[in-house]
Write a protein that holds these residues in place. Structure first.
Motif, PDB file in Angstrom:
ATOM      1  N   LEU A 110       4.119  -3.394   5.021  1.00 16.29           N
ATOM      2  CA  LEU A 110       5.108  -3.983   4.123  1.00 16.29           C
ATOM      3  C   LEU A 110       5.455  -5.406   4.536  1.00 16.29           C
ATOM      4  CD1 LEU A 110       6.876  -3.510   1.662  1.00 16.29           C
ATOM      5  CD2 LEU A 110       8.610  -2.499   3.152  1.00 16.29           C
ATOM      6  N   LEU A 111       5.527  -5.659   5.825  1.00 15.90           N
ATOM      7  CA  LEU A 111       5.783  -7.019   6.309  1.00 15.90           C
ATOM      8  C   LEU A 111       4.627  -7.955   5.948  1.00 15.90           C
ATOM      9  CD1 LEU A 111       7.361  -6.301   9.809  1.00 15.90           C
ATOM     10  CD2 LEU A 111       8.535  -7.191   7.796  1.00 15.90           C
ATOM     11  N   ALA A 112       3.405  -7.432   5.972  1.00 17.11           N
ATOM     12  CA  ALA A 112       2.251  -8.231   5.559  1.00 17.11           C
ATOM     13  C   ALA A 112       2.304  -8.536   4.062  1.00 17.11           C
ATOM     14  CB  ALA A 112       0.959  -7.499   5.908  1.00 17.11           C
ATOM     15  N   VAL A 113       2.716  -7.563   3.266  1.00 18.25           N
ATOM     16  CA  VAL A 113       2.867  -7.753   1.821  1.00 18.25           C
ATOM     17  C   VAL A 113       3.932  -8.804   1.533  1.00 18.25           C
ATOM     18  CG1 VAL A 113       3.702  -6.635  -0.292  1.00 18.25           C
ATOM     19  CG2 VAL A 113       2.011  -5.492   1.141  1.00 18.25           C
ATOM     20  N   MET A 114       5.020  -8.778   2.295  1.00 19.95           N
ATOM     21  CA  MET A 114       6.079  -9.770   2.113  1.00 19.95           C
ATOM     22  C   MET A 114       5.586 -11.172   2.477  1.00 19.95           C
ATOM     23  SD  MET A 114       9.276  -7.523   3.594  1.00 19.95           S
ATOM     24  CE  MET A 114      10.606  -8.671   3.168  1.00 19.95           C
ATOM     25  N   PRO A 129       4.616 -15.871 -11.223  1.00 17.84           N
ATOM     26  CA  PRO A 129       5.134 -14.832 -12.143  1.00 17.84           C
ATOM     27  C   PRO A 129       4.052 -13.885 -12.646  1.00 17.84           C
ATOM     28  CG  PRO A 129       5.982 -17.006 -12.721  1.00 17.84           C
ATOM     29  CD  PRO A 129       4.885 -17.224 -11.734  1.00 17.84           C
ATOM     30  N   LEU A 130       2.838 -14.418 -12.869  1.00 21.31           N
ATOM     31  CA  LEU A 130       1.747 -13.589 -13.371  1.00 21.31           C
ATOM     32  C   LEU A 130       1.162 -12.714 -12.262  1.00 21.31           C
ATOM     33  CD1 LEU A 130      -0.076 -12.914 -15.794  1.00 21.31           C
ATOM     34  CD2 LEU A 130      -1.600 -14.766 -15.036  1.00 21.31           C
ATOM     35  N   THR A 131       0.992 -13.299 -11.072  1.00 17.59           N
ATOM     36  CA  THR A 131       0.382 -12.558  -9.960  1.00 17.59           C
ATOM     37  C   THR A 131       1.300 -11.461  -9.451  1.00 17.59           C
ATOM     38  OG1 THR A 131      -0.846 -14.536  -9.285  1.00 17.59           O
ATOM     39  CG2 THR A 131      -0.654 -12.760  -7.675  1.00 17.59           C
ATOM     40  N   MET A 132       2.551 -11.826  -9.148  1.00 20.19           N
ATOM     41  CA  MET A 132       3.492 -10.868  -8.568  1.00 20.19           C
ATOM     42  C   MET A 132       4.310 -10.192  -9.669  1.00 20.19           C
ATOM     43  SD  MET A 132       2.553 -11.181  -5.488  1.00 20.19           S
ATOM     44  CE  MET A 132       3.736 -10.111  -4.686  1.00 20.19           C
ATOM     45  N   SER A 133       3.621  -9.517 -10.554  1.00 25.50           N
ATOM     46  CA  SER A 133       4.307  -8.770 -11.608  1.00 25.50           C
ATOM     47  C   SER A 133       4.983  -7.542 -11.004  1.00 25.50           C
ATOM     48  CB  SER A 133       3.309  -8.339 -12.684  1.00 25.50           C
ATOM     49  OG  SER A 133       2.354  -7.445 -12.139  1.00 25.50           O
ATOM     50  N   HIS A 134       5.911  -6.968 -11.764  1.00 26.09           N
ATOM     51  CA  HIS A 134       6.636  -5.796 -11.250  1.00 26.09           C
ATOM     52  C   HIS A 134       5.673  -4.641 -10.980  1.00 26.09           C
ATOM     53  CE1 HIS A 134      10.003  -3.092 -10.581  1.00 26.09           C
ATOM     54  NE2 HIS A 134       9.432  -2.218 -11.417  1.00 26.09           N
ATOM     55  N   LYS A 135       4.694  -4.464 -11.860  1.00 23.85           N
ATOM     56  CA  LYS A 135       3.723  -3.376 -11.690  1.00 23.85           C
ATOM     57  C   LYS A 135       2.908  -3.572 -10.421  1.00 23.85           C
ATOM     58  CE  LYS A 135      -0.174  -1.088 -13.973  1.00 23.85           C
ATOM     59  NZ  LYS A 135      -1.064  -1.078 -15.178  1.00 23.85           N
ATOM     60  N   CYS A 137       3.724  -5.346  -7.749  1.00 29.41           N
ATOM     61  CA  CYS A 137       4.604  -5.188  -6.580  1.00 29.41           C
ATOM     62  C   CYS A 137       4.820  -3.706  -6.266  1.00 29.41           C
ATOM     63  CB  CYS A 137       5.948  -5.870  -6.831  1.00 29.41           C
ATOM     64  SG  CYS A 137       5.855  -7.665  -6.893  1.00 29.41           S
ATOM     65  N   ALA A 138       5.026  -2.906  -7.312  1.00 25.11           N
ATOM     66  CA  ALA A 138       5.200  -1.459  -7.119  1.00 25.11           C
ATOM     67  C   ALA A 138       3.931  -0.833  -6.550  1.00 25.11           C
ATOM     68  CB  ALA A 138       5.569  -0.805  -8.445  1.00 25.11           C
ATOM     69  N   GLN A 139       2.770  -1.310  -7.003  1.00 25.94           N
ATOM     70  CA  GLN A 139       1.502  -0.804  -6.485  1.00 25.94           C
ATOM     71  C   GLN A 139       1.316  -1.167  -5.018  1.00 25.94           C
ATOM     72  OE1 GLN A 139      -1.268  -2.547  -9.277  1.00 25.94           O
ATOM     73  NE2 GLN A 139      -1.189  -0.779 -10.659  1.00 25.94           N
ATOM     74  N   LEU A 140       1.730  -2.378  -4.645  1.00 27.64           N
ATOM     75  CA  LEU A 140       1.632  -2.803  -3.245  1.00 27.64           C
ATOM     76  C   LEU A 140       2.506  -1.931  -2.344  1.00 27.64           C
ATOM     77  CD1 LEU A 140       1.691  -6.714  -3.544  1.00 27.64           C
ATOM     78  CD2 LEU A 140      -0.238  -5.289  -2.815  1.00 27.64           C
ATOM     79  N   ALA A 142       3.620   1.125  -3.011  1.00 24.00           N
ATOM     80  CA  ALA A 142       3.042   2.476  -3.003  1.00 24.00           C
ATOM     81  C   ALA A 142       1.829   2.537  -2.078  1.00 24.00           C
ATOM     82  CB  ALA A 142       2.654   2.893  -4.415  1.00 24.00           C
ATOM     83  N   GLY A 143       1.029   1.472  -2.066  1.00 21.25           N
ATOM     84  CA  GLY A 143      -0.129   1.414  -1.178  1.00 21.25           C
ATOM     85  C   GLY A 143       0.269   1.418   0.281  1.00 21.25           C
ATOM     86  N   CYS A 144       1.350   0.700   0.605  1.00 21.73           N
ATOM     87  CA  CYS A 144       1.858   0.687   1.984  1.00 21.73           C
ATOM     88  C   CYS A 144       2.253   2.096   2.432  1.00 21.73           C
ATOM     89  CB  CYS A 144       3.060  -0.244   2.095  1.00 21.73           C
ATOM     90  SG  CYS A 144       2.674  -1.991   1.893  1.00 21.73           S
ATOM     91  N   TRP A 145       2.980   2.807   1.558  1.00 17.60           N
ATOM     92  CA  TRP A 145       3.410   4.167   1.895  1.00 17.60           C
ATOM     93  C   TRP A 145       2.224   5.114   2.004  1.00 17.60           C
ATOM     94  CZ3 TRP A 145       7.928   5.935   3.617  1.00 17.60           C
ATOM     95  CH2 TRP A 145       9.071   5.129   3.447  1.00 17.60           C
ATOM     96  N   MET A 146       1.253   4.985   1.125  1.00 14.23           N
ATOM     97  CA  MET A 146       0.083   5.867   1.170  1.00 14.23           C
ATOM     98  C   MET A 146      -0.726   5.632   2.448  1.00 14.23           C
ATOM     99  SD  MET A 146       0.067   7.984  -1.263  1.00 14.23           S
ATOM    100  CE  MET A 146      -1.593   8.584  -0.964  1.00 14.23           C
ATOM    101  N   CYS A 147      -0.882   4.375   2.833  1.00 11.76           N
ATOM    102  CA  CYS A 147      -1.612   4.067   4.068  1.00 11.76           C
ATOM    103  C   CYS A 147      -0.856   4.601   5.285  1.00 11.76           C
ATOM    104  CB  CYS A 147      -1.809   2.558   4.201  1.00 11.76           C
ATOM    105  SG  CYS A 147      -3.020   1.880   3.058  1.00 11.76           S
ATOM    106  N   GLY A 148       0.471   4.466   5.270  1.00 12.69           N
ATOM    107  CA  GLY A 148       1.280   4.977   6.374  1.00 12.69           C
ATOM    108  C   GLY A 148       1.179   6.488   6.499  1.00 12.69           C
ATOM    109  N   LEU A 149       1.279   7.190   5.373  1.00 10.90           N
ATOM    110  CA  LEU A 149       1.188   8.654   5.382  1.00 10.90           C
ATOM    111  C   LEU A 149      -0.198   9.127   5.803  1.00 10.90           C
ATOM    112  CD1 LEU A 149       3.128   9.323   2.058  1.00 10.90           C
ATOM    113  CD2 LEU A 149       3.861  10.072   4.321  1.00 10.90           C
ATOM    114  N   THR A 150      -1.243   8.446   5.332  1.00 10.40           N
ATOM    115  CA  THR A 150      -2.612   8.830   5.675  1.00 10.40           C
ATOM    116  C   THR A 150      -2.893   8.605   7.157  1.00 10.40           C
ATOM    117  OG1 THR A 150      -3.332   8.213   3.441  1.00 10.40           O
ATOM    118  CG2 THR A 150      -5.039   8.461   5.120  1.00 10.40           C
TER     119      THR A 150
END
Length: 305
Positions: A110-114, A129-135, A137-140, A142-150
Motif C-alpha cells: 500500500l505504501l508503494a501504491v501511495m 484524473p484519468l489514470t487514478m480513477s476511483h475504480k 484505485c479500488a483495484q490497487l 484490493a490487489g494489495c490485500w490479496m497479495c498480503g493474504l496470499t
C-alpha cells in the motif's frame, strides 16, 4: 521423541512488580491513542468532500489497515503484562501470525501504491484524473490485500508444518516468524527459504517502486522554475516519505533474515518500534505535515462546537 505442542508461552518483557503497572498503563495509552487517531482520520476523510481524492482514499485505507495491525498484537501484549499465565494456544499463535504477516505485507504494498499515486500526480498531472480513477484505485487496494493474504497463507503453510517438540517458550511478546523458526526441532531450511524469497518479493519490489517513484518525482520537481512551486510539490510527498522511511527501516532487516535476527536481544526492541511506535506516529505525521488534513480537522471540530 516429538510431542505436539498445544500452546506456547510468550516470555515478553521481564519486569519487576513495580514496573508492571507503569508498562501496562503506557502500552494501554499508546494503543488507545493509535486507535483513536486512525479512526479520526478515517471519519474526517469520509465526511469531508475536499478530501475525496485518490491520495486520501489510500490514506484512509492505510489507517483502516493499521487499526487491525495494532489490534492483532497489542491487546494480547497488554494482558500478558499483568498476567502470570502468558500462554497462547498453538491455533491462537498461528492465527496471530497469519493476520500480522497479512497486515505487514499489505502495508508494504500500500505504501508503494501511495508512492505511485504521488508519481502520477506530480510527473503526469494532466493524466492524473484519468489514470487514478476511483475504480483503478479500488483495484490497487484490493490487489494489495490479496497479495498480503496470499503471501501470509504460503508462509503459514510452511511454518505450521514444523515440529516444536517440548520447546514451548517464545522469547518474544507475540508470535512472530523468527522465534517460531528458532524453537522448531525439525528441519526449517525449506520454510526459511520460502520466507526469504517471499520477503524479497514483498519488501524489495515495493521498495524499488517507491525509490523509482521518488527519483522521478525529484527530477520533475527540480525542473519547476519557482521555489514556491517546488516547495508545494515536495510538501505533498513529505508525510508519505517520512512514513515509508519509518516503516521500511524498522522492518527491513528483521524480515530479510528472520532466523538470524532472533539471536539478537535487540530484536524485541526493534519489533516494538514497528508494532507500537510507528503506528502511533503515522497518523500524527499525516496530520501535522498535511495542511488539508489539519484544515479538515479544524473545520470538523469548529462545526461541532
Amino acid at each position: 521423541n516429538e510431542t505436539k505442542v498445544m500452546y506456547f508461552i510468550l516470555l515478553g518483557f521481564p519486569t519487576t512488580a513495580e514496573l508492571q503497572l507503569l508498562l501496562f498503563s503506557t502500552l494501554l495509552l499508546v494503543y488507545l491513542l493509535t486507535v483513536l487517531e486512525n479512526l479520526l482520520i478515517i471519519l474526517i476523510i469520509r465526511n469531508n468532500r475536499s478530501l475525496q481524492n485518490p491520495m486520501y482514499f489510500f490514506l484512509g485505507n492505510l489507517s483502516f489497515l493499521e487499526l487491525w495491525y495494532v489490534s492483532v498484537i497489542e491487546p494480547k501484549m497488554l494482558v500478558d503484562v499483568l498476567s502470570h499465565d502468558k500462554r497462547i494456544s498453538f491455533q491462537g499463535c498461528m492465527t496471530q501470525l497469519y493476520f500480522f504477516v497479512t497486515f505487514v505485507c499489505t502495508e508494504y504494498l500500500l505504501l508503494a501504491v501511495m508512492a505511485y499515486d504521488r508519481f502520477v500526480a506530480i510527473c503526469k498531472p494532466l493524466r492524473y484524473p484519468l489514470t487514478m480513477s476511483h475504480k483503478f484505485c479500488a483495484q490497487l487496494v484490493a490487489g494489495c490485500w490479496m497479495c498480503g493474504l496470499t503471501t501470509s497463507s504460503i508462509k503459514l503453510s510452511f511454518i505450521a508444518r514444523l515440529s516444536y517438540c517440548d520447546v514451548d517458550q517464545i522469547n518474544h511478546y507475540f508470535c512472530d516468524l523468527s522465534p517460531l523458526l528458532n524453537i522448531s526441532c525439525s528441519d526449517s531450511s525449506l520454510a526459511e527459504l520460502v520466507d526469504f524469497i517471499l520477503a524479497l518479493m514483498v519488501i524489495m519490489v515495493p521498495l524499488c517502486a517507491v525509490v523509482a517513484s521518488y527519483i522521478c518525482i525529484m527530477f520533475t520537481v527540480l525542473k519547476i522554475p519557482s521555489s514556491q512551486g517546488r516547495q508545494k510539490a515536495f510538501s505533498t510527498c513529505s508525510s508519505h516519505l517520512t512514513v515509508v522511511i519509518l516503516f521500511y527501516s524498522t522492518t527491513l532487516f528483521t524480515y530479510a533474515h528472520p532466523k538470524l535476527m532472533y539471536t539478537y536481544r535487540a530484536n524485541k526492541l526493534v519489533s516494538v518500534l514497528y508494532t507500537v511506535v510507528v503506528p502511533l506516529l503515522n497518523p500524527l505525521i499525516y496530520c501535522l505535515r498535511n495542511k488539508e488534513v489539519r484544515f479538515a480537522m479544524r473545520k470538523a471540530f469548529t462545526c461541532r462546537r
